[in-house]
Every structure is written in C-alpha cells, then in structure tokens.
Design a protein around this motif. Structure first.
Motif, PDB file in Angstrom:
ATOM      1  N   GLU A  78       0.818  -1.205   0.000  1.00 45.29           N
ATOM      2  CA  GLU A  78       0.000   0.000   0.000  1.00 45.29           C
ATOM      3  C   GLU A  78       0.857   1.263   0.000  1.00 45.29           C
ATOM      4  O   GLU A  78       0.501   2.255  -0.654  1.00 45.29           O
ATOM      5  N   SER A  81       1.913   1.978  -3.468  1.00 48.88           N
ATOM      6  CA  SER A  81       0.816   2.573  -4.232  1.00 48.88           C
ATOM      7  C   SER A  81       0.695   4.060  -3.910  1.00 48.88           C
ATOM      8  O   SER A  81       0.561   4.898  -4.797  1.00 48.88           O
ATOM      9  N   TRP A  82       0.767   4.388  -2.601  1.00 47.95           N
ATOM     10  CA  TRP A  82       0.657   5.797  -2.216  1.00 47.95           C
ATOM     11  C   TRP A  82       1.814   6.616  -2.773  1.00 47.95           C
ATOM     12  O   TRP A  82       1.646   7.789  -3.085  1.00 47.95           O
ATOM     13  N   VAL A  93      -7.359 -10.374  -9.981  1.00 45.73           N
ATOM     14  CA  VAL A  93      -8.119 -11.220  -9.056  1.00 45.73           C
ATOM     15  C   VAL A  93      -9.583 -10.769  -8.993  1.00 45.73           C
ATOM     16  O   VAL A  93      -9.869  -9.588  -9.115  1.00 45.73           O
ATOM     17  N   PHE A 103     -14.817  -0.305  -4.013  1.00 42.87           N
ATOM     18  CA  PHE A 103     -13.390  -0.595  -4.093  1.00 42.87           C
ATOM     19  C   PHE A 103     -12.597   0.667  -4.415  1.00 42.87           C
ATOM     20  O   PHE A 103     -11.630   1.017  -3.737  1.00 42.87           O
ATOM     21  N   SER A 110      -8.221   6.138   0.814  1.00 46.66           N
ATOM     22  CA  SER A 110      -7.093   5.639   1.617  1.00 46.66           C
ATOM     23  C   SER A 110      -5.825   6.384   1.238  1.00 46.66           C
ATOM     24  O   SER A 110      -5.020   6.758   2.081  1.00 46.66           O
TER      25      SER A 110
ATOM     26  N   GLU B 184      -6.667 -11.703  -2.841  1.00 46.82           N
ATOM     27  CA  GLU B 184      -7.558 -10.537  -2.847  1.00 46.82           C
ATOM     28  C   GLU B 184      -6.946  -9.407  -2.022  1.00 46.82           C
ATOM     29  O   GLU B 184      -7.004  -8.236  -2.409  1.00 46.82           O
ATOM     30  N   PHE B 186      -3.765  -8.815  -1.385  1.00 50.30           N
ATOM     31  CA  PHE B 186      -2.628  -8.204  -2.066  1.00 50.30           C
ATOM     32  C   PHE B 186      -3.110  -7.257  -3.165  1.00 50.30           C
ATOM     33  O   PHE B 186      -2.602  -6.151  -3.330  1.00 50.30           O
ATOM     34  N   TYR B 187      -4.109  -7.689  -3.920  1.00 47.91           N
ATOM     35  CA  TYR B 187      -4.658  -6.859  -4.993  1.00 47.91           C
ATOM     36  C   TYR B 187      -5.158  -5.524  -4.426  1.00 47.91           C
ATOM     37  O   TYR B 187      -4.861  -4.461  -4.960  1.00 47.91           O
ATOM     38  N   MET B 188      -5.895  -5.593  -3.334  1.00 50.04           N
ATOM     39  CA  MET B 188      -6.420  -4.371  -2.722  1.00 50.04           C
ATOM     40  C   MET B 188      -5.282  -3.490  -2.194  1.00 50.04           C
ATOM     41  O   MET B 188      -5.285  -2.268  -2.377  1.00 50.04           O
ATOM     42  N   ARG B 189      -4.292  -4.119  -1.554  1.00 51.79           N
ATOM     43  CA  ARG B 189      -3.170  -3.345  -1.002  1.00 51.79           C
ATOM     44  C   ARG B 189      -2.365  -2.685  -2.122  1.00 51.79           C
ATOM     45  O   ARG B 189      -1.896  -1.558  -1.969  1.00 51.79           O
ATOM     46  N   SER B 190      -2.270  -3.364  -3.260  1.00 47.75           N
ATOM     47  CA  SER B 190      -1.518  -2.775  -4.375  1.00 47.75           C
ATOM     48  C   SER B 190      -2.232  -1.554  -4.948  1.00 47.75           C
ATOM     49  O   SER B 190      -1.656  -0.798  -5.731  1.00 47.75           O
ATOM     50  N   ARG B 191      -3.500  -1.369  -4.577  1.00 53.30           N
ATOM     51  CA  ARG B 191      -4.260  -0.182  -4.984  1.00 53.30           C
ATOM     52  C   ARG B 191      -4.303   0.847  -3.862  1.00 53.30           C
ATOM     53  O   ARG B 191      -5.036   1.822  -3.924  1.00 53.30           O
ATOM     54  N   GLY B 192      -3.513   0.611  -2.805  1.00 54.73           N
ATOM     55  CA  GLY B 192      -3.438   1.595  -1.732  1.00 54.73           C
ATOM     56  C   GLY B 192      -4.416   1.378  -0.592  1.00 54.73           C
ATOM     57  O   GLY B 192      -4.523   2.211   0.305  1.00 54.73           O
ATOM     58  N   ILE B 193      -5.124   0.248  -0.587  1.00 52.49           N
ATOM     59  CA  ILE B 193      -6.031  -0.026   0.525  1.00 52.49           C
ATOM     60  C   ILE B 193      -5.214  -0.730   1.615  1.00 52.49           C
ATOM     61  O   ILE B 193      -4.666  -1.795   1.379  1.00 52.49           O
ATOM     62  N   PRO B 194      -5.117  -0.126   2.812  1.00 51.86           N
ATOM     63  CA  PRO B 194      -4.278  -0.721   3.858  1.00 51.86           C
ATOM     64  C   PRO B 194      -4.768  -2.118   4.237  1.00 51.86           C
ATOM     65  O   PRO B 194      -5.950  -2.419   4.093  1.00 51.86           O
ATOM     66  N   GLU B 195      -3.851  -2.937   4.752  1.00 48.28           N
ATOM     67  CA  GLU B 195      -4.150  -4.344   5.019  1.00 48.28           C
ATOM     68  C   GLU B 195      -5.398  -4.547   5.879  1.00 48.28           C
ATOM     69  O   GLU B 195      -6.244  -5.381   5.563  1.00 48.28           O
TER      70      GLU B 195
END
Lengths: 250, 235
Positions: A78, A81-82, A93, A103, A110, B184, B186-195
C-alpha cells in the motif's frame, strides 16, 4: 540528471520458494520515458513486476530498488501505491461482494488519507468515476459490478486501466497487458495509457508479444532472459525480435 | 422452552439478538425481536400450521456468550421457514447454536443460512439437524453454515445432520471453514487499501449474503451499519 530518475534497480536478485528467478537485474527509468521489457517465457518478467509491487510470495535475495530516492523494498504494497506506483496485473483477481465503486472509493480515499488530504465528497468521487470510466470507454453499469467477477479477459484489462486512471500514478507497470485482448480492446487500453502519459510520469510495459507496441511506442527496449537484462536498445529491437526471435539476442 | 404457534396463513417475524451492550441505534429500525443478553441460554419452539411462514434472523454480536436452541416444526402443508444469522466472535466468546427442524407433512420448505467470523480464542458450534418424516413428501430443506476462522487459537465446530425418511424431497447441506483470501488482499493493497481495511472489506462482503435476506429498507440499512461497525472495530 539524477533527479529525473524515478526508478533505479541495481543487481536485483529474487527467488520464489527455492527457485532463483531474477539473477541480477539492472534498470533505470526516468521521467517521461516509456520502457518495454520483453523476454521469452520463464525469463522472469512476471517475477520482476511482482517484486516491484511487493508480492509476499517473492523474496529479494540481493540488490537495491529505489523509487524517487526512497528504498522501495522496505515499503509495504500500500505504501508503494501511495508513493505513486501502479501495477496492471496479468491475471487480475476477482473480489466477490465488493463493488467497483466501493473498491475505488476506498482506494482513492485511503491514498488521500495517507497523503494528509481530505477524503473526496460522495459527489466529487462520483464525478471522478464517471469521467475516468468514459476515458477508458467502460460502460456505466460496471460501477455496480463486483470487482472482476464474471468479467471477460478484455473487461478485466480495461478495469485495470480504469483503476490506473483513477489513481493517477507516477510509474505504471503494465504486466503482459496484451495477453487475452482482442484488437479493439487493445486499442482502448493503449489509448487510455497514451492519454495518461505526461513528461513527469513513466511507464514500463512488460510483454511477450509485439502487438501492443504497435499502439504504445517505446523509447527504450530491454530484453530479459534467464533472469537478467541482456540487451537494451531503441525500438528497432522490437522488430529484430519479431523477425529473428529471442535466440538472436545475447 | 417458550412455545410459539404460528396460525394458519400467518407470518412470524422476529429477530434474536445477543449482544454485550444495548443497541439503541437499532431502535425505530422496524426490526422487532427478543433481546437476549449475554450469558444466557435461550430456547424457542416454533410450530407452523398450514401455509404459515416464519422469518427468523439471528444476530450474535462481539462480546456475547450465548447458547440458542431452536426447535421448529413445520406441522401444516405449505408451511415455510427461513432461519438465518450471523455470529461475530473476535475474542473469548462461547457461542452455540442448535437447530432442530422437523418437516412433519408434505409441501413444506425450510432454508437455513448461518455465517460466522471467529477469531482470538473464541469457540463456536453450529449443530443443525433436519428431520424429514416419511409422510413429508415434496419437501425442500436447505442448510448452510459458513465460517471464517481467523486465528490459530479459535475453534469452530459445524455439524450438519440430515435424517430423511421421505423420498420426494430436495435437501442439501453445506458447511465450510475457511480464511480470508490473501490474493484478494494483495490486490487491494496494491491499490493503496491498507491491510486491515482490505480485511474489513472482505469480512463485510462475506456476511452481506445473510443481511441481504432481510427485507430491503431502513431496517436493513441500520442493521448493516451496526454490524459493519462491529466488524471494523472488533477484528
């Protein structure tokens, strides 16, 4: 000039499970540049993009990667990304139960929070969504769909480019984006990528085939073979590979 | 055991809520029910006459220790019942849900869907028995229990049990125990959504199919917000 450098990879070695895949990769990307990394299957192309994105299953065993002067390998996915890195996945996925709207709103806000900005209002966010969906020619009804669930290959790839448009990264890494796309979808993906191009940003396209490069013109072409970059040249290298294959490159 | 008889053609709707604290935010949401305070055992016996129906949501919130026993008899033709719910057990909760559901006569239907998110040192058990009597032809009886087991020290027991004595029936049961999908995340985190936010999104999506059974409207929205807040702050 040093402050033009966005990404610097030096001597990168990486393994997955017990197998070493990257065996000393060197690559420098500057602002405004479009790089292409080509290579035969098994060369390490997906490993390279996974390591840059911070995928947990991959272990870096040597080397350094800096992004805008910061140690990238110390950053969580993350945080990368930031900082402004976006990876368009080869196999995106599916996330059942989470809509594209939800999403993207979570991702956008975020990031804003991490950068000390106020979250977008609902109205401002919807306006941004509409604008970027139109840019990549994604039908409005996709906003309600669950992320990638039931999407065709082309629709998944278009969704990746849509997310890129929404997040406005500094460095975009497109991982084999042209696999599974028909020609029309290819053109839309390329148009989206070209529209987002600026002198302050850069792109790395990772591909096996030449097709996408008919639409996204590279500045610098690298050949990745057996875990190393064995050759770097201009776009004429693409034609040589197409005509003579990867065996002709040493 | 309290016995509740649902008369011919009538509908019974009542939610069973177990929580460690009051839930004033649910007032005026149109969801009426029995509030079961933590630490109690609660049994209920429902008998449905001809063409009667029952919709019974169950919600067990973080911090609640409870045992709920449901005995449901479909005693008249055309009777139907939906029994569904969530249990959220992040810490040291002890939760047991026992269901005994009887199809006594023909042309009845029943649907059960329970989902749980279990972590910390919590222990949960779902025991669902369905009995289809020999005369209960043209029966439809379905039961599902899905669990997310999020820690090595928590424990989930799930035990479906079907006893079918009629032959013209459609019956199924499904039980799963799983964890959150890491691809899922990892995909979200790669878009900047924290774990932790990515996990919240996954958990909320997991329970949404249960909340979607409630009638659409203000009540469901209030309940969804109440549950989502608990998921976000407890796990």
């Amino acid at each position: 000039m040093e402050n033009d450098i966005l990404l610097k990879i030096e001597g990168l070695r990486a393994r997955v499970e017990d197998k070493e895949i990257l065996k000393g990769v060197d690559l420098t990307v500057r602002k405004g540049e479009t790089h292409v990394v080509m290579g035969p299957n098994g060369a390490g192309k997906s490993t390279l993009s996974s390591v840059l994105a911070g995928k947990p299953q991959y272990t870096v065993t040597d080397g350094a990667v800096t992004f805008m002067g910061r140690d990238l390998l110390k950053m969580s996915p993350e945080e990368r990304s930031w900082a402004g890195i976006f990876l368009s996945f080869q196999y995106p996925v599916e996330i059942p139960g989470v809509s594209i709207t939800n999403f993207m709103k979570t991702a956008v806000n975020s990031r804003r929070k991490a950068l000390g900005e106020e979250p977008l209002t609902a109205a401002a966010f919807l306006k941004l969504m509409k604008e970027k969906m139109a840019l990549v020619q994604m039908r409005q009804e996709f906003a309600k769909r669950e992320v990638n669930v039931g999407f065709s290959g082309g629709e998944k790839k278009r969704n990746e480019i849509f997310q890129m448009a929404m997040l406005d990264p500094v460095l975009s890494i497109l991982d084999e984006t042209d696999s599974g796309l028909d020609v029309d979808a290819l053109r839309i993906v390329a148009e989206g990528v070209n529209t987002l191009k600026t002198p302050e940003k850069a792109t790395i396209v990772i591909t096996h085939y030449q097709r996408l490069l008919d639409y996204i013109v590279p500045d610098i072409v690298h050949v990745l073979k057996d875990g190393r970059i064995v050759k770097t040249a201009g776009k004429e290298l693409v034609a040589q590979i197409e005509e003579q294959g990867y065996d002709s490159i040493n | 055991m309290d016995e509740i008889i649902i008369k011919s053609g009538k509908t019974f709707r009542s939610m069973f809520l177990a929580a460690a604290h009051d839930a004033p935010e649910l007032t005026g949401s149109g969801i009426c029910g029995f509030d079961v305070l933590s630490g109690r055992e609660f049994s209920t016996h429902v008998v449905l006459e001809e063409n009667a129906s029952a919709d019974i949501p169950v919600l067990i919130m973080p911090g609640a220790d409870t045992r709920m026993d449901f005995r449901i008899e479909l005693a008249g033709p055309g009777a139907s019942c939906r029994l569904f719910g969530l249990y959220l057990c992040p810490d040291t909760e002890n939760v047991t849900i026992n269901v005994e559901l009887f199809h006594r006569v023909h042309h009845c239907s029943s649907h059960q869907l329970f989902k749980g998110i279990v972590s910390g040192k919590a222990r949960t058990g779902f025991y669902g028995r369905i009995v289809v009597d020999p005369d209960a032809q043209v029966t439809e009886a379905y039961q599902e229990n899905h669990n997310l087991l999020l820690s090595d020290t928590a424990r989930v027991d799930t035990q479906p049990q079907l006893e079918i004595y009629a032959d013209d029936v459609k019956c199924s049961h499904g039980a799963t125990i799983g964890k959150l999908n890491e691809d899922e995340q990892f995909y979200m985190r790669s878009r900047g959504i924290p774990e932790n936010e990515a996990k919240v999104l996954q958990m909320v999506s997991f329970i949404s199919s249960v909340l979607d059974i409630l009638p659409e409207g203000n009540g469901r929205e209030k309940l969804a917000a109440y549950v989502e807040h608990a998921v976000r702050t407890s796990f």
